[in-house]
Design a protein around this motif. Sequence first.
Motif, mmCIF file in Angstrom:
data_model
loop_
_atom_site.group_PDB
_atom_site.id
_atom_site.type_symbol
_atom_site.label_atom_id
_atom_site.label_comp_id
_atom_site.label_asym_id
_atom_site.label_seq_id
_atom_site.Cartn_x
_atom_site.Cartn_y
_atom_site.Cartn_z
ATOM 1 N N VAL A 16 0.880 -1.166 0.000
ATOM 2 C CA VAL A 16 0.000 0.000 0.000
ATOM 3 C C VAL A 16 0.917 1.215 0.000
ATOM 4 C CG1 VAL A 16 -1.849 1.196 1.224
ATOM 5 C CG2 VAL A 16 -1.730 -1.324 1.283
ATOM 6 N N ILE A 17 0.989 1.878 -1.172
ATOM 7 C CA ILE A 17 1.965 2.954 -1.364
ATOM 8 C C ILE A 17 1.227 4.266 -1.603
ATOM 9 C CG2 ILE A 17 3.896 3.754 -2.770
ATOM 10 C CD1 ILE A 17 4.219 0.725 -3.612
ATOM 11 N N VAL A 18 1.436 5.220 -0.702
ATOM 12 C CA VAL A 18 0.854 6.555 -0.832
ATOM 13 C C VAL A 18 2.006 7.538 -0.956
ATOM 14 C CG1 VAL A 18 -0.539 8.345 0.261
ATOM 15 C CG2 VAL A 18 -1.183 5.934 0.526
ATOM 16 N N SER A 19 1.930 8.369 -1.989
ATOM 17 C CA SER A 19 2.953 9.393 -2.205
ATOM 18 C C SER A 19 2.291 10.641 -2.777
ATOM 19 C CB SER A 19 4.019 8.856 -3.171
ATOM 20 O OG SER A 19 5.039 9.808 -3.369
ATOM 21 N N HIS A 20 2.587 11.780 -2.211
ATOM 22 C CA HIS A 20 2.043 13.056 -2.685
ATOM 23 C C HIS A 20 0.521 13.018 -2.780
ATOM 24 C CE1 HIS A 20 6.157 14.268 -3.436
ATOM 25 N NE2 HIS A 20 6.331 13.182 -4.175
ATOM 26 N N GLY A 21 -0.122 12.396 -1.789
ATOM 27 C CA GLY A 21 -1.578 12.372 -1.736
ATOM 28 C C GLY A 21 -2.241 11.425 -2.721
ATOM 29 N N GLN A 22 -1.486 10.505 -3.299
ATOM 30 C CA GLN A 22 -2.052 9.554 -4.252
ATOM 31 C C GLN A 22 -1.606 8.134 -3.916
ATOM 32 O OE1 GLN A 22 -0.756 11.318 -8.015
ATOM 33 N NE2 GLN A 22 -2.843 12.064 -8.277
ATOM 34 N N VAL A 23 -2.433 7.161 -4.329
ATOM 35 C CA VAL A 23 -2.181 5.743 -4.071
ATOM 36 C C VAL A 23 -1.758 5.080 -5.374
ATOM 37 C CG1 VAL A 23 -3.212 3.578 -3.299
ATOM 38 C CG2 VAL A 23 -3.985 5.743 -2.315
ATOM 39 N N LEU A 24 -0.735 4.252 -5.302
ATOM 40 C CA LEU A 24 -0.291 3.512 -6.476
ATOM 41 C C LEU A 24 -1.173 2.282 -6.668
ATOM 42 C CD1 LEU A 24 1.760 3.286 -8.782
ATOM 43 C CD2 LEU A 24 3.112 1.818 -7.279
ATOM 44 N N MET A 25 -1.784 2.188 -7.848
ATOM 45 C CA MET A 25 -2.639 1.055 -8.193
ATOM 46 C C MET A 25 -2.133 0.437 -9.496
ATOM 47 S SD MET A 25 -4.848 1.007 -5.739
ATOM 48 C CE MET A 25 -6.176 -0.049 -6.301
ATOM 49 N N VAL A 26 -2.361 -0.870 -9.627
ATOM 50 C CA VAL A 26 -1.995 -1.576 -10.852
ATOM 51 C C VAL A 26 -3.241 -2.277 -11.388
ATOM 52 C CG1 VAL A 26 0.385 -1.913 -10.075
ATOM 53 C CG2 VAL A 26 -1.293 -3.723 -9.676
ATOM 54 N N ARG A 27 -3.307 -2.386 -12.720
ATOM 55 C CA ARG A 27 -4.388 -3.153 -13.348
ATOM 56 C C ARG A 27 -3.773 -4.408 -13.933
ATOM 57 N NH1 ARG A 27 -6.869 -3.918 -18.188
ATOM 58 N NH2 ARG A 27 -5.719 -2.270 -19.237
ATOM 59 N N ARG A 28 -4.229 -5.541 -13.457
ATOM 60 C CA ARG A 28 -3.735 -6.838 -13.920
ATOM 61 C C ARG A 28 -4.243 -7.125 -15.322
ATOM 62 N NH1 ARG A 28 -0.072 -8.208 -10.466
ATOM 63 N NH2 ARG A 28 -0.572 -7.604 -8.358
ATOM 64 N N ARG A 29 -3.448 -7.864 -16.096
ATOM 65 C CA ARG A 29 -3.886 -8.288 -17.426
ATOM 66 C C ARG A 29 -5.090 -9.223 -17.328
ATOM 67 N NH1 ARG A 29 -1.518 -6.447 -21.523
ATOM 68 N NH2 ARG A 29 0.592 -5.625 -21.394
ATOM 69 N N GLU A 30 -5.100 -10.054 -16.283
ATOM 70 C CA GLU A 30 -6.218 -10.970 -16.071
ATOM 71 C C GLU A 30 -6.891 -10.615 -14.761
ATOM 72 O OE1 GLU A 30 -5.424 -15.124 -16.560
ATOM 73 O OE2 GLU A 30 -3.915 -14.722 -18.106
ATOM 74 N N ARG A 31 -8.205 -10.448 -14.839
ATOM 75 C CA ARG A 31 -8.975 -10.124 -13.636
ATOM 76 C C ARG A 31 -8.948 -11.292 -12.659
ATOM 77 N NH1 ARG A 31 -12.879 -5.838 -14.467
ATOM 78 N NH2 ARG A 31 -14.045 -6.672 -12.720
ATOM 79 N N ALA A 99 6.575 -2.807 -15.120
ATOM 80 C CA ALA A 99 7.853 -3.512 -15.220
ATOM 81 C C ALA A 99 7.631 -4.986 -15.557
ATOM 82 C CB ALA A 99 8.631 -3.386 -13.904
ATOM 83 N N ASP A 100 6.471 -5.529 -15.190
ATOM 84 C CA ASP A 100 6.145 -6.921 -15.487
ATOM 85 C C ASP A 100 4.999 -6.933 -16.492
ATOM 86 O OD1 ASP A 100 5.327 -9.558 -15.612
ATOM 87 O OD2 ASP A 100 5.538 -9.909 -13.472
ATOM 88 N N GLU A 101 5.351 -6.919 -17.767
ATOM 89 C CA GLU A 101 4.341 -6.830 -18.827
ATOM 90 C C GLU A 101 3.499 -8.096 -18.948
ATOM 91 O OE1 GLU A 101 6.285 -5.578 -22.409
ATOM 92 O OE2 GLU A 101 6.797 -3.626 -21.561
ATOM 93 N N ASP A 102 3.973 -9.220 -18.423
ATOM 94 C CA ASP A 102 3.168 -10.442 -18.444
ATOM 95 C C ASP A 102 1.997 -10.354 -17.473
ATOM 96 O OD1 ASP A 102 4.840 -11.625 -20.334
ATOM 97 O OD2 ASP A 102 6.079 -12.593 -18.801
ATOM 98 N N GLU A 103 2.190 -9.659 -16.354
ATOM 99 C CA GLU A 103 1.148 -9.581 -15.323
ATOM 100 C C GLU A 103 0.319 -8.307 -15.366
ATOM 101 O OE1 GLU A 103 1.694 -10.640 -11.273
ATOM 102 O OE2 GLU A 103 3.320 -12.019 -11.742
ATOM 103 N N LEU A 104 0.960 -7.178 -15.708
ATOM 104 C CA LEU A 104 0.276 -5.890 -15.593
ATOM 105 C C LEU A 104 -0.045 -5.264 -16.946
ATOM 106 C CD1 LEU A 104 2.281 -4.134 -12.738
ATOM 107 C CD2 LEU A 104 0.316 -5.666 -12.558
ATOM 108 N N ALA A 105 -1.190 -4.569 -16.984
ATOM 109 C CA ALA A 105 -1.575 -3.803 -18.161
ATOM 110 C C ALA A 105 -1.309 -2.312 -17.943
ATOM 111 C CB ALA A 105 -3.054 -4.019 -18.485
ATOM 112 N N GLU A 106 -1.518 -1.832 -16.709
ATOM 113 C CA GLU A 106 -1.374 -0.409 -16.414
ATOM 114 C C GLU A 106 -0.920 -0.197 -14.976
ATOM 115 O OE1 GLU A 106 -4.582 2.381 -17.736
ATOM 116 O OE2 GLU A 106 -5.654 0.491 -18.084
ATOM 117 N N VAL A 107 -0.336 0.974 -14.763
ATOM 118 C CA VAL A 107 0.042 1.447 -13.435
ATOM 119 C C VAL A 107 -0.445 2.887 -13.352
ATOM 120 C CG1 VAL A 107 1.990 2.082 -11.967
ATOM 121 C CG2 VAL A 107 2.084 -0.017 -13.294
ATOM 122 N N GLU A 108 -1.040 3.251 -12.232
ATOM 123 C CA GLU A 108 -1.530 4.620 -12.120
ATOM 124 C C GLU A 108 -1.524 5.094 -10.670
ATOM 125 O OE1 GLU A 108 -5.233 7.346 -13.717
ATOM 126 O OE2 GLU A 108 -4.943 5.322 -14.470
#
Length: 136
Positions: A16-31, A99-108
């Motif tokens: 759980v990473i919070v920086s500058h008032g925002q949370v880092l979230m990732v979207r998996r390639r597979e739900r 960084a892991d294109e097999d697992e992740l579609a997006e980072v935000e």
Amino acid sequence: MTEQSTAERPAIAAAVIVSHGQVLMVRRREREGQLSWQFPAGEVEPGETGADAAIRETREEVGLKVDVDRLLGERVHPATGRRMIYVACTVLDGTAHVADEDELAEVEWCDRAKLTSYVPYPFFGPVQDYFDTRLA
């Protein structure tokens, strides 16, 4: 899922990473069931602590070097039935990217409004409490 089968599967450590008032979230390639957007996370490997796994998974998935701030808590996730370990982490170095294109579609990085649209169900209480003190 029975308690025994839950205990046999490795726990999942979530950073759980919070920086500058925002949370880092990732979207998996597979739900994973209803889960699409989530925290950087993965299985705790033999010999690792939940904190170790959160640090490793963050580096592997999004390329960030992080350190543990504190353990937020553990639970069996209601949607996946997996034992979850939530670890608050602080960014030490790097820029978040897929960084892991097999697992992740997006980072935000998400502010509170975007976070609510990506994750429309309640967060685990201790994670929500952490957000309440850390998000702008």
